[in-house]
Design a protein around this motif. Structure first.
Motif: not given
Length: 463
Positions: A261-276
């Motif tokens: 949550a601190m590394l990237l703004p949350w809108p950049f994440y998605n359910g199609d790939e691992s957040p890592f």
């Protein structure tokens, strides 16, 4: 005390698991696909408030593990919570908790064995997914049928891979946050926790809806308790393993989600790939997608491996009481309950076929139903600890020195929290709602099953 429970469920197994393997089984249970893969979609859904969900579920998991620890130290048993439910609640509770645990792992296995095929498909796109799934299931089935020691060794190395991946991520993430590094055009830092529509961008209500998924992410932490019956010097090894799970929950789960949550703004994440993968890909590190794919594949294999191991022991515990088909109680010359392991593998095989034929919704429903089994298991452990404490106060049993902290208040609070998670599933618009409405169906099936078992017992002559 019914000492026969320990004899039936413990002494017939080989004491093949040492401290190193039990410690890693504990870690392996505490790190799974729910974190490696599922956290990305949930971060996109609820933003930084996912940290709150992981933290509050982590507190519940802490009390569940401490309750398990007290029960295990009172009576080590590979029947685990089934044994404790029979002893402290009643025979019907052992039947219900055992079969709900099997439902958990059957549904989880259906999801995980398909996930294995999906991950391998990234590297071998020309190989049909069902073939990959069958090969993976065949290998893990062979491992579990050969020996307990081989299972422990494989789970040890699975866990090493997962732990190393998490540690590397955490060290890298802390460095990036402290340096306010540029990650694909955005700056890492604590400001990302509140800088994009606040800490609860979707509202507290929606954040609470993620609790079920987070509970699933924490599932399998109880496998270390099932391993107690096959552990050398369980009363010395198990408290260390359980304490290890507790602090790893804080570091690996809550710490990882906080860093994401601190590394990237949350809108950049998605359910199609691992957040890592999302983070490292934006750093421009070559080949990171393949590396993380291998890690997530390891997590899925580990889950299937643990599922075959634990359900084999639980089903045997049920069969010894006439609560499961007699076949599942069969033991091999290597002290492996091969009947129960094969029974579960058939469900996994059905899952391969099912997920091949139906769309992704079935995959999501399987995970949601699996979480009902997790909640049942956790509630059973906590309630059994409450009953153990009451029996000790009456002078009927002696509590071990390793105890549930702040009992009984912590136990009742944990049970209330688990009830809230189930209730919230009914307000979801997704697979969780379908799982919620499956509760009456499961209840009817279990009630009919128990009635059949009870009637058969009444007809069977004693002795």
């Amino acid at each position: 005390m019914d000492s026969s429970l320990l004899t039936e469920n413990g002494e017939s197994y080989s004491k093949a698991l040492g401290n190193r393997q039990v410690q890693m089984i504990a870690i392996g249970g505490a790190i799974g696909v729910g974190l490696f893969l599922g956290a990305g979609g949930k971060l996109h859904q609820v933003g930084p408030s996912l940290v709150f969900s992981y933290a509050i579920c982590g507190v519940a998991a802490y009390f569940v593990m401490r309750a398990l620890g007290e029960l295990v130290l009172h009576e080590p048993s590979s029947g685990s919570f089934v044994t404790y439910a029979r002893k402290f609640i009643g025979p019907w509770a052992g039947f219900v908790s055992g079969w709900m645990y099997w439902v958990n792992w059957a549904m989880t296995g259906i999801a995980e064995i398909t996930a294995v095929a999906i991950y391998v498909h990234k590297w071998l796109p020309d190989v049909p997914q069902w073939i990959t799934a069958l090969v993976a299931l065949g290998v893990l089935l062979a491992v579990n049928l050969l020996s307990v020691k081989l299972f422990g060794e494989l789970e040890f190395w699975f866990s090493v891979v997962k732990v190393l991946a998490i540690v590397v991520f955490l060290v890298t993430a802390v460095g990036l946050v402290l340096a306010s590094a540029d990650i694909g055009g955005t700056t890492a830092g604590a400001h990302n926790l509140t800088g994009h529509s606040g800490f609860f961008p979707a509202g507290i209500g929606v954040a609470l809806m993620t609790l079920q998924a987070v509970i699933f992410a924490y599932s399998a932490i109880e496998v270390v308790g099932i391993a107690a019956g096959e552990t050398k010097d369980a009363r010395k090894v198990l408290p260390k393993a359980i304490n290890g799970v507790v602090w790893r929950i804080g570091v690996f789960y809550v710490g990882s989600v906080l860093m994401l949550a601190m590394l990237l703004p949350w809108p950049f994440y998605n359910g199609d790939e691992s957040p890592f993968v999302t983070v490292f890909s934006r750093l421009g590190i070559p080949g990171i997608g393949d590396v993380m794919n291998a890690v997530v594949l390891t997590a899925a294999l580990s889950s299937v491996n643990s599922g075959l191991y634990s359900t084999g022991r639980i089903l045997r515990s049920l069969a010894e009481k006439g609560e499961a088909p007699s076949f599942v109680s069969r033991m091999s010359s290597r002290h492996v309950p091969y009947g129960g392991i094969l029974f579960t593998s058939v469900a996994y095989l059905f899952g391969v076929v099912l997920n091949y034929l139906v769309p992704k919704e079935a995959f999501d429903i399987a995970i949601a139903i699996a979480s009902l089994g997790v909640i049942t298991t956790w509630a059973t452990l906590v309630f059994c600890q409450l009953r153990l404490r009451q029996a000790a106060l009456r002078g009927e049993v002696e509590r071990p020195s390793y105890r549930m902290p702040w009992a009984p208040y912590s136990g009742w609070a944990t049970l209330g929290f688990l009830a809230l998670v189930v209730a919230l599933m009914g307000f979801s618009d997704g697979a969780e709602k379908i799982a919620f409405y499956s509760i009456p169906v499961l209840a009817v099936v279990l009630a009919v099953g128990w009635r059949f078992v009870a009637k058969r017992r009444d007809r069977t002559p004693a002795g």
